[in-house]
Scaffold this active site. Structure first.
Site, PDB file in Angstrom:
ATOM      1  N   ASP A   1      19.390  20.345  31.344  1.00 12.08           N
ATOM      2  CA  ASP A   1      18.923  19.114  30.709  1.00 12.08           C
ATOM      3  C   ASP A   1      19.755  17.914  31.135  1.00 12.08           C
ATOM      4  O   ASP A   1      19.232  16.800  31.281  1.00 12.08           O
ATOM      5  CB  ASP A   1      18.996  19.254  29.184  1.00 12.08           C
TER       6      ASP A   1
ATOM      7  N   GLU B   1      21.080  17.185  33.963  1.00 12.96           N
ATOM      8  CA  GLU B   1      20.672  16.608  35.247  1.00 12.96           C
ATOM      9  C   GLU B   1      19.422  15.757  35.084  1.00 12.96           C
ATOM     10  O   GLU B   1      19.294  14.690  35.690  1.00 12.96           O
ATOM     11  CB  GLU B   1      20.432  17.724  36.271  1.00 12.96           C
TER      12      GLU B   1
ATOM     13  N   ASP C   1      18.596  14.154  32.390  1.00 14.02           N
ATOM     14  CA  ASP C   1      19.017  12.934  31.692  1.00 14.02           C
ATOM     15  C   ASP C   1      19.668  11.935  32.636  1.00 14.02           C
ATOM     16  O   ASP C   1      19.460  10.721  32.528  1.00 14.02           O
ATOM     17  CB  ASP C   1      19.984  13.284  30.554  1.00 14.02           C
TER      18      ASP C   1
ATOM     19  N   SER D   1     -19.503  20.594  19.229  1.00 13.96           N
ATOM     20  CA  SER D   1     -18.834  21.668  18.499  1.00 13.96           C
ATOM     21  C   SER D   1     -19.453  23.000  18.912  1.00 13.96           C
ATOM     22  O   SER D   1     -20.488  23.033  19.577  1.00 13.96           O
ATOM     23  CB  SER D   1     -18.993  21.463  16.992  1.00 13.96           C
ATOM     24  N   LEU D   2     -18.823  24.092  18.518  1.00 12.25           N
ATOM     25  CA  LEU D   2     -19.321  25.425  18.851  1.00 12.25           C
ATOM     26  C   LEU D   2     -19.950  26.070  17.621  1.00 12.25           C
ATOM     27  O   LEU D   2     -19.519  25.829  16.494  1.00 12.25           O
ATOM     28  CB  LEU D   2     -18.183  26.312  19.357  1.00 12.25           C
TER      29      LEU D   2
ATOM     30  N   ASP E   1      -5.356  25.869  16.766  1.00 12.72           N
ATOM     31  CA  ASP E   1      -5.617  25.120  15.537  1.00 12.72           C
ATOM     32  C   ASP E   1      -4.899  23.775  15.626  1.00 12.72           C
ATOM     33  O   ASP E   1      -3.775  23.612  15.164  1.00 12.72           O
ATOM     34  CB  ASP E   1      -5.127  25.917  14.325  1.00 12.72           C
TER      35      ASP E   1
ATOM     36  N   ARG F   1     -11.689  13.461  19.597  1.00  9.56           N
ATOM     37  CA  ARG F   1     -13.084  13.917  19.655  1.00  9.56           C
ATOM     38  C   ARG F   1     -13.980  13.025  18.811  1.00  9.56           C
ATOM     39  O   ARG F   1     -15.109  12.728  19.185  1.00  9.56           O
ATOM     40  CB  ARG F   1     -13.160  15.357  19.169  1.00  9.56           C
TER      41      ARG F   1
ATOM     42  N   GLU G   1      -6.619  20.792  23.302  1.00 11.38           N
ATOM     43  CA  GLU G   1      -6.203  20.750  21.904  1.00 11.38           C
ATOM     44  C   GLU G   1      -4.728  20.390  21.833  1.00 11.38           C
ATOM     45  O   GLU G   1      -3.877  21.053  22.431  1.00 11.38           O
ATOM     46  CB  GLU G   1      -6.420  22.129  21.276  1.00 11.38           C
TER      47      GLU G   1
ATOM     48  N   TYR H   1      -8.501  23.203  28.154  1.00 10.43           N
ATOM     49  CA  TYR H   1      -9.364  24.370  28.284  1.00 10.43           C
ATOM     50  C   TYR H   1     -10.776  24.066  28.758  1.00 10.43           C
ATOM     51  O   TYR H   1     -11.597  24.984  28.886  1.00 10.43           O
ATOM     52  CB  TYR H   1      -9.453  25.108  26.943  1.00 10.43           C
TER      53      TYR H   1
ATOM     54  N   LYS I   1     -16.733  32.323  26.163  1.00  9.16           N
ATOM     55  CA  LYS I   1     -17.606  31.525  27.014  1.00  9.16           C
ATOM     56  C   LYS I   1     -18.209  32.396  28.120  1.00  9.16           C
ATOM     57  O   LYS I   1     -17.536  33.301  28.629  1.00  9.16           O
ATOM     58  CB  LYS I   1     -16.828  30.379  27.673  1.00  9.16           C
TER      59      LYS I   1
ATOM     60  N   LYS J   1     -14.329  33.211  14.242  1.00 12.45           N
ATOM     61  CA  LYS J   1     -13.367  32.730  13.248  1.00 12.45           C
ATOM     62  C   LYS J   1     -12.694  33.910  12.559  1.00 12.45           C
ATOM     63  O   LYS J   1     -13.366  34.841  12.102  1.00 12.45           O
ATOM     64  CB  LYS J   1     -14.063  31.841  12.220  1.00 12.45           C
TER      65      LYS J   1
ATOM     66  N   CYS K   1       2.564  26.233 -26.950  1.00 14.56           N
ATOM     67  CA  CYS K   1       2.428  25.433 -25.731  1.00 14.56           C
ATOM     68  C   CYS K   1       3.796  25.222 -25.089  1.00 14.56           C
ATOM     69  O   CYS K   1       4.735  24.786 -25.776  1.00 14.56           O
ATOM     70  CB  CYS K   1       1.799  24.082 -26.058  1.00 14.56           C
TER      71      CYS K   1
ATOM     72  N   CYS L   1       4.670  21.211 -25.494  1.00 14.37           N
ATOM     73  CA  CYS L   1       4.870  20.501 -26.763  1.00 14.37           C
ATOM     74  C   CYS L   1       5.178  21.416 -27.942  1.00 14.37           C
ATOM     75  O   CYS L   1       5.526  20.936 -29.028  1.00 14.37           O
ATOM     76  CB  CYS L   1       3.644  19.643 -27.078  1.00 14.37           C
TER      77      CYS L   1
ATOM     78  N   CYS M   1      -0.013  16.023 -26.632  1.00 14.54           N
ATOM     79  CA  CYS M   1       0.804  16.871 -25.754  1.00 14.54           C
ATOM     80  C   CYS M   1       1.188  16.074 -24.511  1.00 14.54           C
ATOM     81  O   CYS M   1       0.301  15.588 -23.786  1.00 14.54           O
ATOM     82  CB  CYS M   1       0.016  18.116 -25.375  1.00 14.54           C
TER      83      CYS M   1
END
Length: 667
Positions: free
Chosen positions: A34, A36, A38, A83-84, A117, A136, A170, A222, A286, A310, A404, A407, A427
């Site tokens: 990292d 290098e 930077d 949408s699918l 997701d 979208r 996504e 994708y 697909k 799903k 309760c 109260c 209450c």
């Protein structure tokens, strides 16, 4: 150094830094430390500071986020982002394959991909340069979020070839980034994000790009919207080529030659899903051959050559450490399970509903038990059952109290009710919950008056009745903890704006027993003014469609109370609107597709939330109910539709996806 020399050095640094980013963020195989990276980035920043005219949009220095945005411009997708259609079980997937085989014959290959997701986005490259990124949206029009997308380091600003294409994918937040973000928000006493998807979506819609830059977002690409000069003939070849261009694709996709292989892939990731470093909510299948895709074509809202499987509601096992009682605004005492934190469906759960005492007894759930927890609709955590075989003998039976917890008044069980209820009108817990309900989004919708602020006002004795909210003064609010000049001004403006709400908002906000959002609108539309509703008798009320005997009794009893008349008079004097100003259903619904139709909404909606959809459908003459039956006409199935979708299919009821709903609302 002259300008030409500076340009050469800048180009060289950009090339090597982009390569380092590709190795680190896309293929996860860094070749340099990292430090290098930077050092070289600092060299580039120094040169660009000296020669600001040489700064370009594809420079690695532009990923940190710039000035605040004034808003998001609308972007029209040249090729709609459809949408699918959804599959929820093996039968649905076999039906998908059978339909394809009926048209294409037996020679079909499939590509299976993890359904990330996150938030769907479109990225446009011209001559290899990233020029625009958009959400979208409704599939036809999205929002331009280019500046925020530039901050995601796995999105290349320059491709390895000078291709012109629009690619789709996504954006998501890895689990580790989500946990880190929520930990910081908890330390700062900020509201926690419910899950990584919400966190990613919220990050991309920030008007300050620096916030998006700090959130450690990632992306998988994708699909292709448009691609000039591409002669590829399969989806799998496209994925390979996108990867070779430097775009990040998910390496876990698989080409399958039979539906049996597809099912094996689905079953594997249904089990292995928790072990991924990011959240997935299904599998996308697909048809691989692009010519076969074209032959199958599209429905109005989704391609016939692809389907999204799903996952069923996720379950997890954890320990029930305690049972906590809460008192709602109607006095119902509800038990909530306190759990050893466990991750379910994208978020960490530490509390879950136990519904009522009868359920606890029937299932013999004890404090100390190991229990199975799931999220109903992937949203609300609930205890499903206890695992008696894992008991040690130290578990403790639970008994509801006689008093309760808020109260100390006696708890009663009203006739035909399962729940125990506190009937003390003073209450404090009920009063507090009543305030929270009154200011909520579906009631008076006072932005900035969340639960914590309401508790502050209540504990500071600044509010005793709903009318007191409209008497709050700036000076007394400024004395409260974490209430600055700007937040107080915004709060008072929101309170003032709520005075103009249509009558149904106020009726619902009053919290009349048995009167929900829908009934409130029916009453407001029927009577037109609060005065006429107050004067209505039982006989008038029960003649109204969908107002039953219990509801009529409750309304008459509520408005007979002297303190209610006093409250409404005060609210009227303070300028709160007491008339219905919403659309008249009869005027709008005569020719509507929803006229006299019973509709059920299930699953998660993206373009509009459940309440917005319900309101629109009902304004067009439809009746929205919560359960599917033989009397249901239409089921609107969003993501994670679950058992309601299954029941609709079994009963042969018409099922729409969200896109079909939006189209019907437009019509």
């Amino acid at each position: 150094m002259d300008k030409q020399k500076a340009q050469e050095q800048i180009n060289a640094l950009k090339e090597v830094l982009n390569q380092y980013s590709y190795e680190y963020y896309v293929v996860d195989k860094p070749t340099v430390p990292d430090a290098e990276y930077d050092v070289k980035l600092a060299e580039l920043q120094k040169l660009e500071t000296e020669y600001p005219e040489l700064v370009t949009a594809d420079s690695p220095t532009q990923r940190v986020g710039g000035a605040l945005l004034g808003g998001f411009e609308k972007v029209r997708h040249n090729v709609p982002m459809l949408s699918l259609s959804n599959a929820f079980n093996e039968t649905d997937l076999r039906d998908f394959a059978r339909r394809a085989e009926n048209v294409l014959g037996d020679h079909i290959s499939y590509v299976c991909e993890l359904k990330i997701d996150g938030l769907a986005v479109s990225l446009t490259y011209e001559e290899g340069k990233f020029v625009r990124g958009a959400t979208r949206g409704d599939g036809t029009v999205g929002e331009d979020i280019t500046v925020n997308l530039r901050t995601i380091r796995s999105i290349p600003l320059t491709l390895k070839e000078k291709e012109t294409l629009e690619v789709r994918g996504e954006v998501f937040m890895p689990k580790a980034s989500f946990d880190s973000l929520n930990k910081k928000r908890e330390e700062n006493e900020e509201e926690l994000f419910a899950n990584p998807r919400n966190a990613a979506a919220g990050s991309l819609r920030q008007l300050d790009p620096k916030i998006a830059a700090s959130r450690n977002l990632d992306v998988f690409l994708y699909a292709v919207g448009e691609w000039k000069n591409s002669d590829l003939t399969t989806h799998s070849a496209r994925l390979d080529t996108l990867k070779s261009l430097g775009l990040k694709t998910n390496p876990l996709w698989k080409k399958c030659t039979t539906i049996e292989e597809v099912l094996d892939y689905v079953n594997h990731w249904t089990t292995e899903r928790p072990n991924l470093p990011y959240e997935i909510d299904g599998i996308v299948i697909k048809i691989d051959d692009l010519n076969q895709q074209e032959e199958l074509g599209y429905t109005a809202k989704s391609p016939r050559w692809s389907i999204a499987y799903k996952f069923p509601a996720e379950e997890a096992m954890t320990k029930l450490t305690d049972i906590e009682l809460s008192v709602g605004r109607t006095g119902v005492v509800t038990p909530t399970g306190i759990l050893e934190p466990v991750r379910i469906a994208g978020s960490t759960v530490g509390r879950a509903s136990l519904h009522n005492e009868d359920l606890i007894r029937e299932q013999d759930i004890r404090i100390g038990d190991f229990v199975v927890v799931k999220k109903a609709g992937d949203i609300i955590p609930k205890v499903v059952r206890s695992i008696h075989e894992k008991r040690t003998g130290d578990e403790v039976e639970f008994h509801m109290p006689e008093k309760c917890p808020a109260c100390g008044a006696d708890l009663v069980r009203l006739e035909e009710e399962v729940a125990l209820r506190c009937i003390n009108p003073n209450c404090p817990a009920q009063l507090m919950e009543g305030f929270i309900h009154f200011v909520s989004r579906n009631a008076m919708n006072i932005d900035g008056l969340g639960e914590k602020v309401v508790m502050q006002l209540f504990n500071a004795e600044l509010i005793h009745t709903m009318a007191d909210l409209y008497r709050l003064e700036k000076e007394e609010l400024l004395e409260l903890e974490r209430m600055g000049e700007k937040s107080v001004t915004n709060l008072l403006n929101a309170i003032e704006a709520s005075k103009q709400n249509s009558l149904e908002k106020l009726i619902f906000g009053l919290g009349i027993r048995f009167i929900g959002e829908k009934a409130a609108r029916i009453l407001a539309e029927e009577f037109g003014t609060m005065e006429k509703l107050q004067e209505a008798n039982y006989e008038e009320l029960v003649t109204i469609d969908e107002i039953g005997e219990k509801m009529a009794d409750s309304i008459v009893q509520y408005f007979s109370e002297e303190k209610v008349s006093k409250l409404l008079n005060e609210l009227s004097e303070l300028g709160i609107n007491m008339e219905y100003t919403g659309p008249k259903r009869a005027a709008q619904s005569a020719d509507s597709i929803f006229a006299d139709k019973t509709v059920v909404l299930t699953g998660k909606m993206e373009s509009l939330n459940r309440n917005e959809a319900k309101e629109k459908i009902e304004s067009l003459g439809g009746k929205v109910t919560g359960s599917v039956s033989k009397n249901t006409d239409i089921v609107i199935a969003g993501e994670a539709a679950g058992s309601k979708y299954d029941k609709a299919v079994k009963l042969g009821i018409t099922v729409w996806n969200e896109e079909e709903l939006i189209e019907a609302l437009k019509d």
